[in-house]
Design an enzyme around this catalytic site. Structure first.
Site, PDB file in Angstrom:
ATOM      1  N   HIS A  86       0.832  -1.204   0.000  1.00 23.61           N
ATOM      2  CA  HIS A  86       0.000   0.000   0.000  1.00 23.61           C
ATOM      3  C   HIS A  86       0.868   1.257   0.000  1.00 23.61           C
ATOM      4  O   HIS A  86       2.080   1.214   0.209  1.00 23.61           O
ATOM      5  CB  HIS A  86      -0.927  -0.012   1.216  1.00 23.61           C
ATOM      6  CG  HIS A  86      -2.032  -1.010   1.096  1.00 23.61           C
ATOM      7  ND1 HIS A  86      -3.021  -1.143   2.033  1.00 23.61           N
ATOM      8  CD2 HIS A  86      -2.309  -1.932   0.127  1.00 23.61           C
ATOM      9  CE1 HIS A  86      -3.857  -2.100   1.673  1.00 23.61           C
ATOM     10  NE2 HIS A  86      -3.440  -2.597   0.523  1.00 23.61           N
ATOM     11  N   GLU A 102       1.138   3.769   2.084  1.00 21.90           N
ATOM     12  CA  GLU A 102       1.823   4.093   3.329  1.00 21.90           C
ATOM     13  C   GLU A 102       3.127   3.296   3.464  1.00 21.90           C
ATOM     14  O   GLU A 102       4.152   3.820   3.904  1.00 21.90           O
ATOM     15  CB  GLU A 102       0.916   3.793   4.530  1.00 21.90           C
ATOM     16  CG  GLU A 102      -0.380   4.583   4.541  1.00 21.90           C
ATOM     17  CD  GLU A 102      -1.546   3.837   3.897  1.00 21.90           C
ATOM     18  OE1 GLU A 102      -2.658   3.934   4.426  1.00 21.90           O
ATOM     19  OE2 GLU A 102      -1.326   3.159   2.870  1.00 21.90           O
ATOM     20  N   CYS A 113      -1.910  -1.185   7.492  1.00 24.77           N
ATOM     21  CA  CYS A 113      -1.044  -0.003   7.465  1.00 24.77           C
ATOM     22  C   CYS A 113      -1.122   0.777   8.775  1.00 24.77           C
ATOM     23  O   CYS A 113      -0.140   1.411   9.187  1.00 24.77           O
ATOM     24  CB  CYS A 113      -1.420   0.893   6.294  1.00 24.77           C
ATOM     25  SG  CYS A 113      -1.052   0.147   4.690  1.00 24.77           S
ATOM     26  N   SER A 161     -23.885  -5.712 -41.469  1.00 22.00           N
ATOM     27  CA  SER A 161     -22.535  -5.276 -41.106  1.00 22.00           C
ATOM     28  C   SER A 161     -21.713  -4.871 -42.324  1.00 22.00           C
ATOM     29  O   SER A 161     -20.638  -4.288 -42.187  1.00 22.00           O
ATOM     30  CB  SER A 161     -21.809  -6.392 -40.354  1.00 22.00           C
ATOM     31  OG  SER A 161     -21.702  -7.551 -41.168  1.00 22.00           O
ATOM     32  N   ARG A 199     -11.185   3.475 -21.954  1.00 21.30           N
ATOM     33  CA  ARG A 199     -11.305   2.023 -21.826  1.00 21.30           C
ATOM     34  C   ARG A 199     -10.170   1.424 -21.004  1.00 21.30           C
ATOM     35  O   ARG A 199     -10.349   0.456 -20.266  1.00 21.30           O
ATOM     36  CB  ARG A 199     -11.320   1.369 -23.209  1.00 21.30           C
ATOM     37  CG  ARG A 199     -12.562   1.644 -24.027  1.00 21.30           C
ATOM     38  CD  ARG A 199     -12.456   0.971 -25.393  1.00 21.30           C
ATOM     39  NE  ARG A 199     -13.606   1.251 -26.240  1.00 21.30           N
ATOM     40  CZ  ARG A 199     -13.775   0.737 -27.455  1.00 21.30           C
ATOM     41  NH1 ARG A 199     -12.859  -0.078 -27.957  1.00 21.30           N
ATOM     42  NH2 ARG A 199     -14.858   1.035 -28.160  1.00 21.30           N
ATOM     43  N   ASP A 207     -21.402  -3.846 -35.966  1.00 25.63           N
ATOM     44  CA  ASP A 207     -20.079  -3.230 -35.927  1.00 25.63           C
ATOM     45  C   ASP A 207     -18.932  -4.227 -35.814  1.00 25.63           C
ATOM     46  O   ASP A 207     -17.785  -3.876 -36.093  1.00 25.63           O
ATOM     47  CB  ASP A 207     -19.979  -2.248 -34.755  1.00 25.63           C
ATOM     48  CG  ASP A 207     -20.908  -1.049 -34.910  1.00 25.63           C
ATOM     49  OD1 ASP A 207     -21.543  -0.933 -35.973  1.00 25.63           O
ATOM     50  OD2 ASP A 207     -21.000  -0.252 -33.963  1.00 25.63           O
ATOM     51  N   GLY A 249     -26.112  -0.158 -28.102  1.00 27.90           N
ATOM     52  CA  GLY A 249     -26.734   0.989 -28.744  1.00 27.90           C
ATOM     53  C   GLY A 249     -27.753   1.723 -27.891  1.00 27.90           C
ATOM     54  O   GLY A 249     -27.782   1.593 -26.672  1.00 27.90           O
TER      55      GLY A 249
END
Length: 347
Positions: A51, A53, A87, A171, A191, A207, A291
């Site tokens: 972590h 710390e 921690c 398509s 993304r 698509d 969509g």
């Protein structure tokens, strides 16, 4: 800016360096200060590793200085044994006399226990420094524990007259080009830091998308698609098994390498079911890319946290209408001639 806020801002800067790599853990940065001099810094690099710390304390060359130092950290130090020791106990063991904290930890395993542990050991604790900024940085983590679901981002591109695509039935007809090269790259950057991305059946069929972050980095979100009747052909990219993929369907299908089939009850709203699956599998954020029908389902269910709408100057007159949404605009940016609007739900 007062001293506590100055060092807390540095904690947030450090924490942000690990964006996209710590989930489902939060992004945390820590700074050690002695006599108004920074003597140590660190941040949580990725889930399962030390972590913030720990890294900050380890970076201090003269450990004796810790006994008269202040530790700044944007999230309450943990008080339980997980993949790493607590921690709060490390801070106590190192005899650090003062700790400044940005926000409490909503995780019920901590949730005030770290602060209590420190105070019972005689450590001076100051809380809620730049709390709003700390919560914003870890909006995904906070949402998972306060709403028991992932942080949901809705995203689409539309024309000036409100269409996200031309009317297509195959398509073989390419999708309407709305995004420019800069916004395409930015979409892939988004993304790369979110846990999962979701599209509906028609989007997948028309698509044949990759749903990866290939234009930005090698880190891809978990790909997800709603395909009730398993209509997507097996030779489509979503079936290439190159990256973890989830298919939501009403069929019972055996899983494959990097392919998980999840059976939903389509007689009920599928949105809460999808979000519950992500919650149960520790996926802390979701991008919904379409969509219109799927996006509208999230909007109507009021199960979203942020929306990104890209608008181009083109007018096409007819096509697939964009979703209907009411929102509070929080930011607007221009990329060439395209406007990017970011919004949150109205209270």
């Amino acid at each position: 800016m007062e001293q506590n806020e100055l060092y807390m801002t540095r904690c947030l800067q450090l924490a942000q360096q690990a964006e996209g790599y710590t989930a489902p853990n939060p992004m945390v940065g820590a700074v050690v200060v002695c006599d108004d001099v920074v003597i140590g810094e660190g941040y949580h690099h990725r889930c399962g590793e030390p972590h913030a710390e720990v890294n900050a304390i380890r970076s201090v060359k003269n450990q004796n200085l810790l006994m008269k130092s202040t530790l700044y950290v944007n999230l309450e130090p943990c008080s339980h044994y997980g993949k790493t020791p607590p921690c709060a106990q490390l801070i106590i063991d190192k005899k650090i006399p003062r700790v400044v904290i940005g926000m409490g930890d909503p995780n019920p395993k901590v949730n005030g226990r770290g602060i209590q542990m420190l105070r019972e050991a005689g450590v001076e604790v100051i809380e809620n420094v730049l709390k709003d900024k700390c919560q914003l940085l870890n909006k995904r983590f906070v949402t998972m524990y306060t709403k028991k679901r992932p942080f949901v981002i809705l995203k689409w591109a539309q024309t000036q007259d409100g269409f996200i695509d031309a009317l297509r039935t195959t398509s073989e007809i390419p999708p309407l080009r709305i995004s420019n090269e800069v916004t395409k790259m930015l979409n892939h950057q988004i993304r790369s830091v979110e846990s999962a991305i979701l599209v509906g059946t028609n989007t997948a069929l028309l698509d044949n998308p990759h749903l990866t972050a290939r234009k930005w980095s090698a880190r891809n979100p978990v790909r997800m698609v709603v395909d009730k009747s398993l209509r997507i052909p097996a030779d489509y990219r979503l079936y290439d098994q190159t990256t973890p993929t989830v298919i939501f369907t009403d069929k019972i299908v055996e899983n494959r390498i990097n392919m998980i089939f999840v059976k939903l009850d389509f007689t009920q709203s599928i949105v809460p079911q999808i979000l519950n699956y992500l919650y149960q599998t520790n996926l802390s954020s979701l991008i919904v890319e379409g969509g219109t029908q799927l996006l509208q389902a999230f909007i109507d269910a009021r199960l979203w946290d942020e929306v990104h709408i890209e608008t181009s100057p083109e007018i096409i007159g007819s096509g697939v209408k964009a979703p209907r949404i009411s929102m509070q605009i929080t930011d607007t940016k221009w990329y060439d001639r395209n406007k990017m609007t970011i919004g949150i739900p109205l209270i």
